[in-house]
Design a protein around this motif. Structure first.
Motif, PDB file in Angstrom:
ATOM      1  N   TYR A 168      14.727   1.173  58.317  1.00  0.00           N
ATOM      2  CA  TYR A 168      14.380   2.407  59.032  1.00  0.00           C
ATOM      3  C   TYR A 168      12.975   2.312  59.626  1.00  0.00           C
ATOM      4  O   TYR A 168      12.060   1.754  59.022  1.00  0.00           O
ATOM      5  N   SER A 169      12.845   2.904  60.820  1.00  0.00           N
ATOM      6  CA  SER A 169      11.503   3.133  61.365  1.00  0.00           C
ATOM      7  C   SER A 169      11.152   4.585  61.053  1.00  0.00           C
ATOM      8  O   SER A 169      12.033   5.395  60.703  1.00  0.00           O
ATOM      9  N   PHE A 170       9.880   4.930  61.158  1.00  0.00           N
ATOM     10  CA  PHE A 170       9.423   6.272  60.790  1.00  0.00           C
ATOM     11  C   PHE A 170       9.003   7.050  62.036  1.00  0.00           C
ATOM     12  O   PHE A 170       8.344   6.505  62.924  1.00  0.00           O
ATOM     13  N   GLY A 171       9.383   8.306  62.075  1.00  0.00           N
ATOM     14  CA  GLY A 171       9.037   9.124  63.229  1.00  0.00           C
ATOM     15  C   GLY A 171       8.579  10.509  62.814  1.00  0.00           C
ATOM     16  O   GLY A 171       8.647  10.882  61.642  1.00  0.00           O
ATOM     17  N   VAL A 172       8.072  11.266  63.789  1.00  0.00           N
ATOM     18  CA  VAL A 172       7.710  12.664  63.563  1.00  0.00           C
ATOM     19  C   VAL A 172       8.642  13.528  64.410  1.00  0.00           C
ATOM     20  O   VAL A 172       9.070  13.132  65.499  1.00  0.00           O
ATOM     21  N   LEU A 173       8.967  14.695  63.917  1.00  0.00           N
ATOM     22  CA  LEU A 173       9.904  15.583  64.599  1.00  0.00           C
ATOM     23  C   LEU A 173       9.290  16.149  65.881  1.00  0.00           C
ATOM     24  O   LEU A 173       8.104  16.479  65.928  1.00  0.00           O
ATOM     25  N   SER A 174      10.136  16.235  66.910  1.00  0.00           N
ATOM     26  CA  SER A 174       9.695  16.797  68.187  1.00  0.00           C
ATOM     27  C   SER A 174      10.891  17.455  68.864  1.00  0.00           C
ATOM     28  O   SER A 174      12.008  17.445  68.337  1.00  0.00           O
ATOM     29  N   GLU A 175      10.656  18.006  70.035  1.00  0.00           N
ATOM     30  CA  GLU A 175      11.736  18.643  70.800  1.00  0.00           C
ATOM     31  C   GLU A 175      12.831  17.642  71.159  1.00  0.00           C
ATOM     32  O   GLU A 175      13.979  18.025  71.367  1.00  0.00           O
ATOM     33  N   LYS A 176      12.476  16.369  71.232  1.00  0.00           N
ATOM     34  CA  LYS A 176      13.440  15.343  71.628  1.00  0.00           C
ATOM     35  C   LYS A 176      14.259  14.808  70.460  1.00  0.00           C
ATOM     36  O   LYS A 176      15.213  14.061  70.654  1.00  0.00           O
ATOM     37  N   THR A 177      13.879  15.192  69.242  1.00  0.00           N
ATOM     38  CA  THR A 177      14.596  14.716  68.055  1.00  0.00           C
ATOM     39  C   THR A 177      15.921  15.452  67.911  1.00  0.00           C
ATOM     40  O   THR A 177      15.975  16.676  68.094  1.00  0.00           O
ATOM     41  N   TYR A 178      16.961  14.692  67.593  1.00  0.00           N
ATOM     42  CA  TYR A 178      18.261  15.334  67.368  1.00  0.00           C
ATOM     43  C   TYR A 178      18.122  16.320  66.208  1.00  0.00           C
ATOM     44  O   TYR A 178      17.682  15.949  65.125  1.00  0.00           O
ATOM     45  N   PRO A 179      18.482  17.599  66.418  1.00  0.00           N
ATOM     46  CA  PRO A 179      18.246  18.613  65.376  1.00  0.00           C
ATOM     47  C   PRO A 179      19.238  18.524  64.221  1.00  0.00           C
ATOM     48  O   PRO A 179      20.446  18.560  64.425  1.00  0.00           O
ATOM     49  N   ILE A 180      18.698  18.393  63.029  1.00  0.00           N
ATOM     50  CA  ILE A 180      19.527  18.454  61.826  1.00  0.00           C
ATOM     51  C   ILE A 180      19.620  19.920  61.403  1.00  0.00           C
ATOM     52  O   ILE A 180      18.620  20.512  60.989  1.00  0.00           O
ATOM     53  N   HIS A 181      20.792  20.490  61.553  1.00  0.00           N
ATOM     54  CA  HIS A 181      21.019  21.897  61.196  1.00  0.00           C
ATOM     55  C   HIS A 181      22.074  21.996  60.094  1.00  0.00           C
ATOM     56  O   HIS A 181      23.123  21.363  60.200  1.00  0.00           O
ATOM     57  N   GLN A 182      21.791  22.790  59.109  1.00  0.00           N
ATOM     58  CA  GLN A 182      22.756  23.038  58.054  1.00  0.00           C
ATOM     59  C   GLN A 182      23.633  24.223  58.409  1.00  0.00           C
ATOM     60  O   GLN A 182      23.341  24.976  59.347  1.00  0.00           O
ATOM     61  N   LYS A 183      24.714  24.418  57.665  1.00  0.00           N
ATOM     62  CA  LYS A 183      25.618  25.541  57.901  1.00  0.00           C
ATOM     63  C   LYS A 183      24.943  26.837  57.502  1.00  0.00           C
ATOM     64  O   LYS A 183      24.393  26.958  56.408  1.00  0.00           O
ATOM     65  N   VAL A 184      24.971  27.811  58.391  1.00  0.00           N
ATOM     66  CA  VAL A 184      24.372  29.128  58.117  1.00  0.00           C
ATOM     67  C   VAL A 184      25.301  29.889  57.180  1.00  0.00           C
ATOM     68  O   VAL A 184      26.498  30.025  57.440  1.00  0.00           O
ATOM     69  N   ASN A 185      24.759  30.409  56.100  1.00  0.00           N
ATOM     70  CA  ASN A 185      25.545  31.106  55.087  1.00  0.00           C
ATOM     71  C   ASN A 185      25.269  32.600  54.997  1.00  0.00           C
ATOM     72  O   ASN A 185      25.775  33.280  54.127  1.00  0.00           O
ATOM     73  N   ASN A 186      24.435  33.098  55.879  1.00  0.00           N
ATOM     74  CA  ASN A 186      24.170  34.539  55.917  1.00  0.00           C
ATOM     75  C   ASN A 186      24.033  34.966  57.377  1.00  0.00           C
ATOM     76  O   ASN A 186      22.952  35.138  57.869  1.00  0.00           O
TER      77      ASN A 186
END
Length: 311
Positions: free
Chosen positions: A293-311
């Motif tokens: 793995y390479s290391f990165g910082v989150l930005s607008e261009k990063t694919y968004p990891i979203h979890q399932k909304v439960n509320n």
């Protein structure tokens, strides 16, 4: 002579009778023709009225159908527009995923709840290993000056919450955005950076918010994006928040539980009591490096990891 005159009169009378007979026949014939054509005219007139009525009924039916079709067309256009938006979003997500897949495996180390006394220690370890991370910060009081250390060391500073007080933050939509604006302003005042990278307190899948505002997460996850924020959850949890001070080896082993994805977002915490997280960090970094793995910082261009909304 008299006979001759009488003969002429008789002939004239016969001729006159014939003419009267012929005229009578003509009158009868004309009467018959008029009667026949009169019936046909009346039938034709009645047929024309019937046709006119049928035409009017058809035109009314067509008008009603056009109105119905116009409504259905409007509804279908609305559905098509929604589908086009979904297709566009899906293509954008696939494009981002493909771009990151082509770039190789990337891990994003993320630290919630700082700044704290441990923030400089974390930054030193990142620098020693030549990697960067993303810090989702809150109001750290006397440690807020470390926000500048985060940005000056090339790491990404991001928004988490000003108070991180669930009853307060999730009391209402207005309360949530008031809190978000306060942490945004605090980060700007400390660093000069105005960031739109954000993580919900408890993550977008939290259920504790239901206790204060049922359904609020469904609304907020849409509204933050409409307001220009990019929110991120995680797909690897270090588990360092399960207890006050989770064993170092447990944290390391949890970080090795990676999903089948080229994009890994790891949840860690930066707080005064998370000493074992700091101690585990060098081995966590070494593990991901060994896995390519390479290391990165989150930005607008990063694919968004979203979890399932439960509320």
């Amino acid at each position: 002579m008299e006979k001759q005159r009488l003969s002429i009169v008789v002939k004239q009378n016969n001729l006159f009778k014939k003419m009267i007979f012929v005229l009578s026949l003509l009158i009868i014939l004309i009467s018959i023709l008029l009667a026949v054509f009169g019936v046909k005219y009346n039938k034709t007139k009645q047929n024309l009225k019937t046709v006119a009525a049928q035409k009017a009924a058809v035109e009314q039916s067509l008008s009603e159908r056009e109105s119905l079709f116009a409504d259905e067309k409007g509804s279908l256009n609305g559905e098509i527009s929604k589908l086009n938006e979904q297709v566009s979003l899906k293509r954008e997500q696939e494009s981002r995923a493909l771009a990151e897949a082509n770039a190789g495996k990337v891990v994003y180390l993320t630290f919630d709840d700082g700044p704290s006394p441990n923030t400089p220690r974390i930054i030193d370890i990142l620098n020693e290993n030549g990697v960067k991370a993303t810090f989702f910060v809150k109001n750290g009081g006397k440690y807020n000056g470390y926000m500048k250390n985060i940005t000056e060391s090339g790491n990404q500073i991001a928004l988490h919450s000003y108070s991180h007080n669930y009853p307060q933050v999730y009391a209402s939509e207005q309360a949530f955005f008031d809190d978000l604006q306060k942490i945004s302003d605090l980060v700007y005042n400390e660093t000069g950076v105005r960031t739109n990278i954000f993580r919900f307190p408890g993550g977008s899948s939290n259920t504790i918010s239901r206790k204060y505002s049922p359904g609020i997460m469904t609304t907020l996850t849409k509204e933050v994006q409409e307001k220009g924020y990019c929110y991120f959850d995680w797909n690897v949890s270090s588990g360092d928040a399960v207890s006050r001070e989770q064993p170092k080896n447990t944290i390391i082993e949890n970080c090795k539980k990676v999903p089948k994805s080229n994009t890994i977002v790891v949840l860690l915490h930066d707080s005064a009591v998370k000493n074992t997280t700091v101690e585990a960090l060098p081995e966590i970094i070494a593990y991901y490096k060994s896995m390519g793995y390479s290391f990165g910082v989150l930005s607008e261009k990063t694919y968004p990891i979203h979890q399932k909304v439960n509320n």
